[in-house]
Each structure stands twice: as C-alpha cells, then as structure tokens.
Design a protein around this motif. Structure first.
Motif, short mmCIF file in Angstrom:
data_model
loop_
_atom_site.label_atom_id
_atom_site.label_comp_id
_atom_site.label_asym_id
_atom_site.label_seq_id
_atom_site.Cartn_x
_atom_site.Cartn_y
_atom_site.Cartn_z
N PHE A 5 -2.05 21.37 14.01
CA PHE A 5 -1.55 21.93 15.26
C PHE A 5 -0.80 23.24 15.00
O PHE A 5 -1.01 24.22 15.70
CB PHE A 5 -0.62 20.94 15.97
N ILE A 6 0.04 23.26 14.00
CA ILE A 6 0.80 24.47 13.67
C ILE A 6 -0.16 25.60 13.30
O ILE A 6 0.00 26.73 13.73
CB ILE A 6 1.79 24.20 12.52
N HIS A 7 -1.18 25.27 12.52
CA HIS A 7 -2.16 26.26 12.09
C HIS A 7 -2.86 26.88 13.32
O HIS A 7 -2.93 28.09 13.44
CB HIS A 7 -3.18 25.60 11.17
N VAL A 8 -3.35 26.05 14.24
CA VAL A 8 -4.02 26.55 15.44
C VAL A 8 -3.04 27.34 16.30
O VAL A 8 -3.35 28.42 16.80
CB VAL A 8 -4.65 25.39 16.24
N TYR A 9 -1.83 26.82 16.46
CA TYR A 9 -0.82 27.50 17.27
C TYR A 9 -0.51 28.88 16.67
O TYR A 9 -0.44 29.87 17.39
CB TYR A 9 0.45 26.66 17.34
N MET A 75 5.47 30.71 10.56
CA MET A 75 4.60 29.68 9.98
C MET A 75 5.33 28.84 8.95
O MET A 75 5.27 27.62 8.98
CB MET A 75 3.36 30.33 9.35
N THR A 76 6.00 29.50 8.02
CA THR A 76 6.66 28.74 6.94
C THR A 76 7.83 27.91 7.46
O THR A 76 8.06 26.81 6.98
CB THR A 76 7.11 29.67 5.79
N SER A 77 8.54 28.41 8.46
CA SER A 77 9.64 27.61 9.01
C SER A 77 9.13 26.44 9.83
O SER A 77 9.87 25.50 10.10
CB SER A 77 10.58 28.49 9.86
N SER A 78 7.84 26.48 10.20
CA SER A 78 7.21 25.36 10.91
C SER A 78 6.59 24.35 9.97
O SER A 78 5.99 23.38 10.41
CB SER A 78 6.13 25.88 11.87
N GLY A 79 6.68 24.60 8.67
CA GLY A 79 6.19 23.64 7.70
C GLY A 79 4.90 24.02 7.01
O GLY A 79 4.40 23.27 6.17
N ILE A 80 4.33 25.15 7.34
CA ILE A 80 3.12 25.59 6.65
C ILE A 80 3.53 26.14 5.29
O ILE A 80 4.43 26.98 5.20
CB ILE A 80 2.37 26.66 7.47
N PRO A 81 2.90 25.68 4.22
CA PRO A 81 3.25 26.18 2.88
C PRO A 81 3.05 27.70 2.79
O PRO A 81 2.16 28.26 3.44
CB PRO A 81 2.28 25.45 1.96
N ASP A 82 3.84 28.34 1.95
CA ASP A 82 3.77 29.80 1.79
C ASP A 82 2.36 30.28 1.50
O ASP A 82 1.88 31.25 2.11
CB ASP A 82 4.69 30.26 0.64
N LYS A 83 1.68 29.62 0.58
CA LYS A 83 0.32 30.05 0.18
C LYS A 83 -0.64 29.94 1.36
O LYS A 83 -1.47 30.84 1.58
CB LYS A 83 -0.16 29.21 -1.01
#
Length: 129
Positions: A5-9, A75-83
C-alpha cells in the motif's frame, strides 16, 4: 503498515506531483484493486492560473518546491527500506521519455503537447537535478 500500500501510495504521489490531479482504482481480472493506468489526466498547472501549490495535500510539511529528498523521506518514514525507496525514485527518474512519447501519440493540440512537455521536464528537473 502494509508495504504494498505504501509503495502504491508513494508512486501515485510522485506521479500526481508531476502532472495529474486525480487517481482512480480499478478491479483487475483477479478481483484485486489496483491503480488505474490513466484517469482524468489534467495538469492543473496548465489550466488554473495563480495557483502555485504543487500538491493539494502536504508531503513532509510542504506543498511546493518538492525535491527527491522529500519523497525519499516520506517513503522511508512510512517504513519502506532505504534501498527500495531509492529504487522507486530511480525508476521514476527514467520515465520522462516514456511520458513524452505517450503525449506525442495523444489527441492533444500541438500547443497543449508542448505545454505538457515543458511541465514534465520542469518537474523532473526539480525532483532529480
């Protein structure tokens, strides 16, 4: 929080930022909902005079003069890894040519195609330069 969901958002946020005003979901053949490939593709920056905000909602407490680092931080503060965040942004950095090719196949007037071209390049440079 759900990574997909975070990725699509986030992807829709970047796409929205660059040139559209609305997004829509559609149900695919497997019965799952996904982002529609196109929906109401109007660049408000080309038709609404005097509105200098780039987003309707804030991203990292900003509505304009957004940079790649703002999207990375969101993105990173939403939990998506840095890479993963960096990979997403790198994919978007390569898209302007594809977008411009699509506009060249559209039914837009030459004037409107040129305005879109300038807007895409302006926003791309703002994000990735």
């Amino acid at each position: 929080m759900n990574y997909a969901f975070i990725h699509v958002y986030t992807l829709s946020g970047i796409f929205y930022y660059i040139f559209i005003s609305n997004v829509s979901l559609i149900k695919n053949d497997q019965g799952q909902y996904e982002l529609a490939p196109a929906y109401d593709l109007v660049a408000l920056a080309l038709v609404v005079e005097g509105d200098d905000e780039e987003l309707a909602l804030t991203l990292c407490d900003k509505k304009k003069r957004l940079k790649k680092s703002d999207f990375f931080s969101a993105m990173t503060s939403s939990g998506i890894p840095d890479k993963a965040a960096e990979n997403i942004l790198n994919k978007y950095a390569k898209l302007p040519k594809k977008w411009l090719d699509l506009f060249n196949q559209s039914f837009l007037s030459k004037k409107m195609m040129e305005q879109y071209r300038q807007l895409i390049l302006l926003k791309h440079n703002q994000l990735f330069s």
